[in-house]
Write an enzyme that holds these catalytic residues in place. Structure first.
Site, PDB file in Angstrom:
ATOM      1  N   THR A 298       2.732 -10.759   3.741  1.00  0.00           N
ATOM      2  CA  THR A 298       3.073  -9.813   2.677  1.00  0.00           C
ATOM      3  C   THR A 298       3.383 -10.493   1.344  1.00  0.00           C
ATOM      4  O   THR A 298       3.958 -11.583   1.315  1.00  0.00           O
ATOM      5  CB  THR A 298       4.287  -8.939   3.092  1.00  0.00           C
ATOM      6  OG1 THR A 298       4.031  -8.367   4.359  1.00  0.00           O
ATOM      7  CG2 THR A 298       4.566  -7.848   2.112  1.00  0.00           C
TER       8      THR A 298
ATOM      9  N   ARG B   6      -1.851   0.509  13.296  1.00  0.00           N
ATOM     10  CA  ARG B   6      -0.444   0.089  13.161  1.00  0.00           C
ATOM     11  C   ARG B   6      -0.086  -0.013  11.675  1.00  0.00           C
ATOM     12  O   ARG B   6      -0.818  -0.590  10.886  1.00  0.00           O
ATOM     13  CB  ARG B   6      -0.239  -1.254  13.843  1.00  0.00           C
ATOM     14  CG  ARG B   6       1.199  -1.828  13.715  1.00  0.00           C
ATOM     15  CD  ARG B   6       1.319  -2.771  12.550  1.00  0.00           C
ATOM     16  NE  ARG B   6       2.630  -3.430  12.491  1.00  0.00           N
ATOM     17  CZ  ARG B   6       3.050  -4.138  11.450  1.00  0.00           C
ATOM     18  NH1 ARG B   6       2.274  -4.268  10.381  1.00  0.00           N
ATOM     19  NH2 ARG B   6       4.230  -4.713  11.451  1.00  0.00           N
ATOM     20  N   VAL B   7       1.040   0.565  11.303  1.00  0.00           N
ATOM     21  CA  VAL B   7       1.535   0.462   9.926  1.00  0.00           C
ATOM     22  C   VAL B   7       2.915  -0.165   9.979  1.00  0.00           C
ATOM     23  O   VAL B   7       3.754   0.241  10.795  1.00  0.00           O
ATOM     24  CB  VAL B   7       1.587   1.845   9.244  1.00  0.00           C
ATOM     25  CG1 VAL B   7       2.243   1.742   7.871  1.00  0.00           C
ATOM     26  CG2 VAL B   7       0.181   2.431   9.121  1.00  0.00           C
ATOM     27  N   GLY B   8       3.158  -1.134   9.114  1.00  0.00           N
ATOM     28  CA  GLY B   8       4.454  -1.808   9.072  1.00  0.00           C
ATOM     29  C   GLY B   8       5.379  -1.209   8.040  1.00  0.00           C
ATOM     30  O   GLY B   8       5.250  -0.044   7.638  1.00  0.00           O
ATOM     31  N   ASP B   9       6.323  -2.018   7.595  1.00  0.00           N
ATOM     32  CA  ASP B   9       7.330  -1.550   6.644  1.00  0.00           C
ATOM     33  C   ASP B   9       6.809  -1.432   5.220  1.00  0.00           C
ATOM     34  O   ASP B   9       7.325  -0.634   4.422  1.00  0.00           O
ATOM     35  CB  ASP B   9       8.501  -2.541   6.620  1.00  0.00           C
ATOM     36  CG  ASP B   9       8.014  -3.929   6.183  1.00  0.00           C
ATOM     37  OD1 ASP B   9       7.139  -4.497   6.877  1.00  0.00           O
ATOM     38  OD2 ASP B   9       8.467  -4.426   5.127  1.00  0.00           O
TER      39      ASP B   9
ATOM     40  N   THR C  93       9.712  -8.572   2.923  1.00  0.00           N
ATOM     41  CA  THR C  93       8.640  -9.206   3.692  1.00  0.00           C
ATOM     42  C   THR C  93       9.211  -9.629   5.035  1.00  0.00           C
ATOM     43  O   THR C  93      10.406  -9.879   5.155  1.00  0.00           O
ATOM     44  CB  THR C  93       8.073 -10.427   2.935  1.00  0.00           C
ATOM     45  OG1 THR C  93       7.322 -11.233   3.850  1.00  0.00           O
ATOM     46  CG2 THR C  93       9.163 -11.288   2.314  1.00  0.00           C
ATOM     47  N   GLY C  94       8.355  -9.691   6.040  1.00  0.00           N
ATOM     48  CA  GLY C  94       8.810 -10.112   7.359  1.00  0.00           C
ATOM     49  C   GLY C  94       8.268  -9.200   8.445  1.00  0.00           C
ATOM     50  O   GLY C  94       7.245  -8.527   8.256  1.00  0.00           O
TER      51      GLY C  94
ATOM     52  N   GLY D 226       7.753  -6.181  10.207  1.00  0.00           N
ATOM     53  CA  GLY D 226       7.932  -4.801   9.781  1.00  0.00           C
ATOM     54  C   GLY D 226       8.627  -3.913  10.776  1.00  0.00           C
ATOM     55  O   GLY D 226       9.390  -3.011  10.391  1.00  0.00           O
TER      56      GLY D 226
HETATM   57  N1  GLY Z   1       5.936  -6.839   6.586  1.00  0.00           N
HETATM   58  C1  GLY Z   1       4.607  -6.476   6.785  1.00  0.00           C
HETATM   59  C2  GLY Z   1       4.321  -5.875   8.069  1.00  0.00           C
HETATM   60  O1  GLY Z   1       5.079  -6.015   9.027  1.00  0.00           O
HETATM   61  O2  GLY Z   1       3.308  -5.230   8.162  1.00  0.00           O
END
Ligand code: GLY
Length: 284
Positions: A154, A182-185, A205-206, A208
Protein backbone atom coordinates in the site's frame (compact mmCIF):
# COMPACT_ATOMS: atom_id res chain seq x y z
CA UNK A 1 0.22 29.94 5.83
CA UNK A 2 1.77 26.56 6.63
CA UNK A 3 1.68 23.70 4.12
CA UNK A 4 2.85 20.14 4.76
CA UNK A 5 2.80 16.70 3.15
CA UNK A 6 3.72 13.14 4.19
CA UNK A 7 3.80 9.98 2.10
CA UNK A 8 4.43 6.27 2.76
CA UNK A 9 5.41 3.36 0.53
CA UNK A 10 3.90 0.57 2.63
CA UNK A 11 4.57 -1.05 5.98
CA UNK A 12 5.74 -4.63 6.10
CA UNK A 13 8.58 -7.07 6.42
CA UNK A 14 10.56 -5.52 3.58
CA UNK A 15 13.14 -7.97 2.28
CA UNK A 16 14.35 -6.14 -0.79
CA UNK A 17 17.83 -5.53 0.51
CA UNK A 18 19.47 -2.16 0.94
CA UNK A 19 19.17 -1.15 -2.74
CA UNK A 20 15.46 -1.96 -2.92
CA UNK A 21 14.71 -0.14 0.32
CA UNK A 22 16.69 2.91 -0.81
CA UNK A 23 14.72 2.90 -4.09
CA UNK A 24 11.46 2.87 -2.11
CA UNK A 25 12.65 5.76 0.10
CA UNK A 26 13.70 7.67 -3.04
CA UNK A 27 10.23 7.08 -4.52
CA UNK A 28 8.72 8.55 -1.36
CA UNK A 29 11.12 11.51 -1.57
CA UNK A 30 10.04 12.22 -5.18
CA UNK A 31 6.36 11.90 -4.29
CA UNK A 32 6.62 14.19 -1.24
CA UNK A 33 8.55 16.83 -3.17
CA UNK A 34 6.08 16.76 -6.09
CA UNK A 35 3.16 17.22 -3.71
CA UNK A 36 4.97 19.92 -1.74
CA UNK A 37 5.69 21.85 -4.95
CA UNK A 38 1.96 21.91 -5.75
CA UNK A 39 1.13 23.07 -2.23
CA UNK A 40 3.66 25.89 -2.52
CA UNK A 41 2.01 26.93 -5.80
CA UNK A 42 -1.27 27.26 -3.90
CA UNK A 43 -2.83 24.04 -5.17
CA UNK A 44 -5.21 22.11 -2.94
CA UNK A 45 -4.35 19.32 -0.52
CA UNK A 46 -6.46 17.03 -2.73
CA UNK A 47 -4.31 17.90 -5.76
CA UNK A 48 -1.15 17.29 -3.75
CA UNK A 49 -2.12 13.87 -2.37
CA UNK A 50 -3.39 12.68 -5.77
CA UNK A 51 -0.18 13.75 -7.52
CA UNK A 52 2.01 12.20 -4.82
CA UNK A 53 0.13 8.90 -4.94
CA UNK A 54 0.27 8.84 -8.76
CA UNK A 55 4.07 8.82 -8.46
CA UNK A 56 3.95 6.00 -5.93
CA UNK A 57 1.47 4.06 -8.13
CA UNK A 58 4.04 4.27 -10.95
CA UNK A 59 6.87 2.96 -8.73
CA UNK A 60 7.39 -0.73 -9.62
CA UNK A 61 8.60 -1.81 -6.17
CA UNK A 62 5.49 -0.52 -4.41
CA UNK A 63 2.20 -2.43 -4.09
CA UNK A 64 -0.15 -0.02 -5.90
CA UNK A 65 -0.88 0.65 -9.55
CA UNK A 66 2.14 -0.69 -11.46
CA UNK A 67 3.82 -3.21 -9.14
CA UNK A 68 0.61 -4.36 -7.44
CA UNK A 69 0.61 -7.89 -6.10
CA UNK A 70 -1.39 -10.31 -8.27
CA UNK A 71 -4.32 -12.17 -6.72
CA UNK A 72 -4.66 -15.97 -6.65
CA UNK A 73 -5.91 -15.96 -10.26
CA UNK A 74 -2.98 -13.85 -11.46
CA UNK A 75 -5.19 -10.80 -11.93
CA UNK A 76 -4.54 -7.39 -10.37
CA UNK A 77 -7.44 -6.05 -8.30
CA UNK A 78 -6.78 -2.65 -6.74
CA UNK A 79 -8.45 -0.53 -4.05
CA UNK A 80 -8.19 3.23 -3.44
CA UNK A 81 -9.67 5.99 -1.30
CA UNK A 82 -9.43 9.78 -1.40
CA UNK A 83 -11.03 12.14 1.14
CA UNK A 84 -11.42 15.90 1.42
CA UNK A 85 -11.03 17.06 5.02
CA UNK A 86 -12.95 20.27 4.32
CA UNK A 87 -16.21 18.85 2.95
CA UNK A 88 -15.70 15.25 4.19
CA UNK A 89 -16.39 14.21 0.59
CA UNK A 90 -15.16 10.72 -0.27
CA UNK A 91 -14.30 8.83 -3.45
CA UNK A 92 -13.46 5.12 -3.29
CA UNK A 93 -13.08 2.13 -5.57
CA UNK A 94 -12.41 -1.53 -4.84
CA UNK A 95 -11.42 -4.58 -6.90
CA UNK A 96 -10.81 -2.38 -9.94
CA UNK A 97 -8.78 -3.94 -12.74
CA UNK A 98 -6.76 -2.50 -15.61
CA UNK A 99 -6.21 1.08 -14.50
CA UNK A 100 -2.78 2.54 -13.87
CA UNK A 101 -3.84 5.23 -11.41
CA UNK A 102 -6.64 3.96 -9.16
CA UNK A 103 -6.43 7.03 -6.91
CA UNK A 104 -7.33 9.29 -9.83
CA UNK A 105 -10.36 7.11 -10.57
CA UNK A 106 -11.35 7.37 -6.89
CA UNK A 107 -11.12 11.16 -7.18
CA UNK A 108 -13.39 11.06 -10.22
CA UNK A 109 -15.90 9.02 -8.17
CA UNK A 110 -15.87 11.91 -5.70
CA UNK A 111 -16.13 14.66 -8.33
CA UNK A 112 -18.18 13.06 -11.13
CA UNK A 113 -20.63 10.76 -9.38
CA UNK A 114 -23.44 11.18 -6.85
CA UNK A 115 -22.06 8.10 -5.07
CA UNK A 116 -19.01 7.52 -2.83
CA UNK A 117 -17.83 4.02 -3.62
CA UNK A 118 -17.84 1.67 -6.64
CA UNK A 119 -16.61 -1.94 -6.68
CA UNK A 120 -15.65 -4.54 -9.28
CA UNK A 121 -17.70 -4.48 -12.48
CA UNK A 122 -19.48 -1.33 -11.33
CA UNK A 123 -16.16 0.43 -10.85
CA UNK A 124 -15.10 -0.68 -14.33
CA UNK A 125 -18.37 0.54 -15.83
CA UNK A 126 -17.95 3.91 -14.09
CA UNK A 127 -14.36 4.19 -15.41
CA UNK A 128 -15.52 3.50 -18.96
CA UNK A 129 -18.47 5.90 -18.63
CA UNK A 130 -16.05 8.80 -18.01
CA UNK A 131 -13.48 7.54 -20.55
CA UNK A 132 -10.94 6.91 -17.79
CA UNK A 133 -7.69 5.48 -19.25
CA UNK A 134 -7.46 1.66 -19.08
CA UNK A 135 -4.35 -0.51 -19.40
CA UNK A 136 -3.48 -4.17 -19.85
CA UNK A 137 -2.85 -6.27 -16.74
CA UNK A 138 0.67 -6.92 -18.05
CA UNK A 139 1.43 -3.21 -17.59
CA UNK A 140 0.68 -3.55 -13.87
CA UNK A 141 2.45 -6.80 -13.08
CA UNK A 142 6.08 -6.50 -12.04
CA UNK A 143 7.48 -9.90 -11.12
CA UNK A 144 11.19 -9.90 -10.50
CA UNK A 145 13.44 -12.12 -8.47
CA UNK A 146 13.72 -9.32 -5.92
CA UNK A 147 9.97 -8.74 -5.60
CA UNK A 148 9.17 -12.30 -4.63
CA UNK A 149 10.32 -11.72 -1.06
CA UNK A 150 8.77 -8.30 -0.52
CA UNK A 151 5.89 -7.84 1.86
CA UNK A 152 5.62 -4.09 1.51
CA UNK A 153 2.00 -2.99 1.17
CA UNK A 154 0.00 0.00 0.00
CA UNK A 155 0.96 3.63 -0.64
CA UNK A 156 -0.54 6.80 0.78
CA UNK A 157 -0.28 10.55 1.24
CA UNK A 158 -1.69 13.18 3.60
CA UNK A 159 -1.42 16.93 3.10
CA UNK A 160 -2.32 20.34 4.55
CA UNK A 161 -2.76 23.17 2.04
CA UNK A 162 -2.44 26.95 2.35
CA UNK A 163 -6.20 27.30 2.91
CA UNK A 164 -5.99 25.03 5.93
CA UNK A 165 -7.59 22.07 4.18
CA UNK A 166 -6.47 18.51 4.88
CA UNK A 167 -6.73 15.54 2.50
CA UNK A 168 -5.75 11.88 2.34
CA UNK A 169 -5.18 9.43 -0.51
CA UNK A 170 -4.48 5.69 -0.13
CA UNK A 171 -3.98 3.18 -2.97
CA UNK A 172 -3.13 -0.54 -2.96
CA UNK A 173 -2.93 -3.77 -4.89
CA UNK A 174 -3.90 -5.52 -1.66
CA UNK A 175 -2.23 -8.65 -0.34
CA UNK A 176 -0.24 -11.08 -2.49
CA UNK A 177 -2.29 -14.06 -3.76
CA UNK A 178 -5.48 -12.76 -2.14
CA UNK A 179 -8.73 -14.48 -3.03
CA UNK A 180 -10.44 -12.74 -5.96
CA UNK A 181 -12.95 -10.23 -4.61
CA UNK A 182 -11.10 -9.77 -1.32
CA UNK A 183 -11.10 -6.11 -0.26
CA UNK A 184 -8.82 -4.80 2.48
CA UNK A 185 -8.83 -1.69 4.62
CA UNK A 186 -7.48 0.76 2.05
CA UNK A 187 -10.72 1.90 0.33
CA UNK A 188 -12.75 1.87 3.57
CA UNK A 189 -13.29 5.35 4.94
CA UNK A 190 -11.87 5.53 8.46
CA UNK A 191 -9.72 2.44 7.98
CA UNK A 192 -7.42 3.03 4.98
CA UNK A 193 -7.63 6.78 5.45
CA UNK A 194 -9.49 9.65 7.06
CA UNK A 195 -9.27 13.44 6.78
CA UNK A 196 -11.13 16.08 8.77
CA UNK A 197 -10.09 19.73 8.90
CA UNK A 198 -11.17 19.80 12.53
CA UNK A 199 -8.55 17.22 13.53
CA UNK A 200 -6.08 15.52 11.17
CA UNK A 201 -5.53 13.40 8.07
CA UNK A 202 -4.19 9.83 8.35
CA UNK A 203 -3.27 7.14 5.81
CA UNK A 204 -2.84 3.52 6.92
CA UNK A 205 -0.89 0.56 5.59
CA UNK A 206 -0.48 -3.02 6.75
CA UNK A 207 -2.58 -6.12 7.21
CA UNK A 208 -6.04 -4.93 6.20
CA UNK A 209 -8.00 -7.64 7.97
CA UNK A 210 -6.68 -6.27 11.29
CA UNK A 211 -6.54 -2.55 10.46
CA UNK A 212 -10.24 -2.37 9.64
CA UNK A 213 -11.22 -3.90 12.98
CA UNK A 214 -10.02 -0.82 14.85
CA UNK A 215 -10.99 1.68 12.08
CA UNK A 216 -7.43 2.81 12.51
CA UNK A 217 -7.32 6.09 10.58
CA UNK A 218 -10.47 7.54 12.17
CA UNK A 219 -9.24 6.29 15.53
CA UNK A 220 -5.98 8.21 15.00
CA UNK A 221 -7.89 11.40 14.11
CA UNK A 222 -10.08 10.91 17.19
CA UNK A 223 -6.94 10.65 19.34
CA UNK A 224 -5.81 14.00 17.87
CA UNK A 225 -9.25 15.43 18.71
CA UNK A 226 -8.75 14.22 22.28
CA UNK A 227 -5.57 16.30 22.53
CA UNK A 228 -2.74 13.99 21.45
CA UNK A 229 -0.06 15.22 19.04
CA UNK A 230 0.04 13.73 15.52
CA UNK A 231 2.96 11.53 16.61
CA UNK A 232 1.40 10.43 19.90
CA UNK A 233 -1.95 9.73 18.22
CA UNK A 234 -0.28 7.59 15.56
CA UNK A 235 1.70 5.67 18.18
CA UNK A 236 -1.44 5.15 20.29
CA UNK A 237 -3.42 3.82 17.32
CA UNK A 238 -0.63 1.36 16.39
CA UNK A 239 -0.52 0.23 20.02
CA UNK A 240 -4.30 -0.27 19.98
CA UNK A 241 -3.99 -2.28 16.75
CA UNK A 242 -1.41 -4.54 18.31
CA UNK A 243 -3.18 -4.99 21.64
CA UNK A 244 -6.69 -5.55 20.25
CA UNK A 245 -5.91 -7.54 17.09
CA UNK A 246 -2.24 -8.57 17.13
CA UNK A 247 -2.08 -6.92 13.69
CA UNK A 248 0.82 -5.20 12.01
CA UNK A 249 0.75 -1.88 10.21
CA UNK A 250 1.89 1.68 9.81
CA UNK A 251 0.42 5.20 9.79
CA UNK A 252 1.25 8.69 8.57
CA UNK A 253 -0.64 11.63 10.07
CA UNK A 254 -0.70 15.42 9.61
CA UNK A 255 -2.72 17.52 12.02
CA UNK A 256 -4.42 20.82 11.17
CA UNK A 257 -1.31 22.74 12.28
CA UNK A 258 1.03 20.82 9.95
CA UNK A 259 2.58 18.58 12.60
CA UNK A 260 3.52 15.12 11.31
CA UNK A 261 3.31 11.68 12.92
CA UNK A 262 4.94 8.50 11.57
CA UNK A 263 4.42 5.17 13.32
CA UNK A 264 4.68 1.43 12.58
CA UNK A 265 5.01 -1.91 14.34
CA UNK A 266 6.40 -3.63 11.24
CA UNK A 267 10.00 -4.14 10.26
CA UNK A 268 10.02 -1.11 7.95
CA UNK A 269 7.87 1.52 6.21
CA UNK A 270 9.55 3.80 3.66
CA UNK A 271 8.27 7.38 4.10
CA UNK A 272 9.06 11.01 3.42
CA UNK A 273 7.52 14.22 4.71
CA UNK A 274 7.92 17.95 4.47
CA UNK A 275 6.51 19.55 7.61
CA UNK A 276 5.37 23.07 8.38
CA UNK A 277 8.99 24.25 8.60
CA UNK A 278 9.61 23.24 4.97
CA UNK A 279 12.29 20.70 5.88
CA UNK A 280 12.13 17.19 4.36
CA UNK A 281 12.76 14.11 6.43
CA UNK A 282 12.68 10.60 5.01
CA UNK A 283 13.43 7.14 6.24
CA UNK A 284 12.06 3.66 6.72
N1 GLY B 1 -3.54 -2.64 3.58
C1 GLY B 1 -3.89 -3.13 2.32
C2 GLY B 1 -4.65 -4.36 2.34
O1 GLY B 1 -4.66 -5.10 3.33
O2 GLY B 1 -5.27 -4.64 1.35
Amino acid sequence: MIVAIAVHGGAGAWRLGEDGMQTAVNDCHRAAQAGYQLLQEGKSALDAVEAAVNILEDAPLLDAGRGSFPNADGDVEMDALIMDGNSLDIGAIAAIQQVQHPISLARRVMSDSPHNFFVGDGASAFADSINFPRCAVEELLVETEEMSGAIGDTVGAVALDADGNLAVATSTGGTRDKQPGRVGDSPLVGSGGYADNWTAATSATGYGEALMKVVISKTTCDFVAAGLSAQAASDAAIQLLEERTGGKGGLITIDRHGNVGISRNTQAMPYAFVDGDGVEKNGR
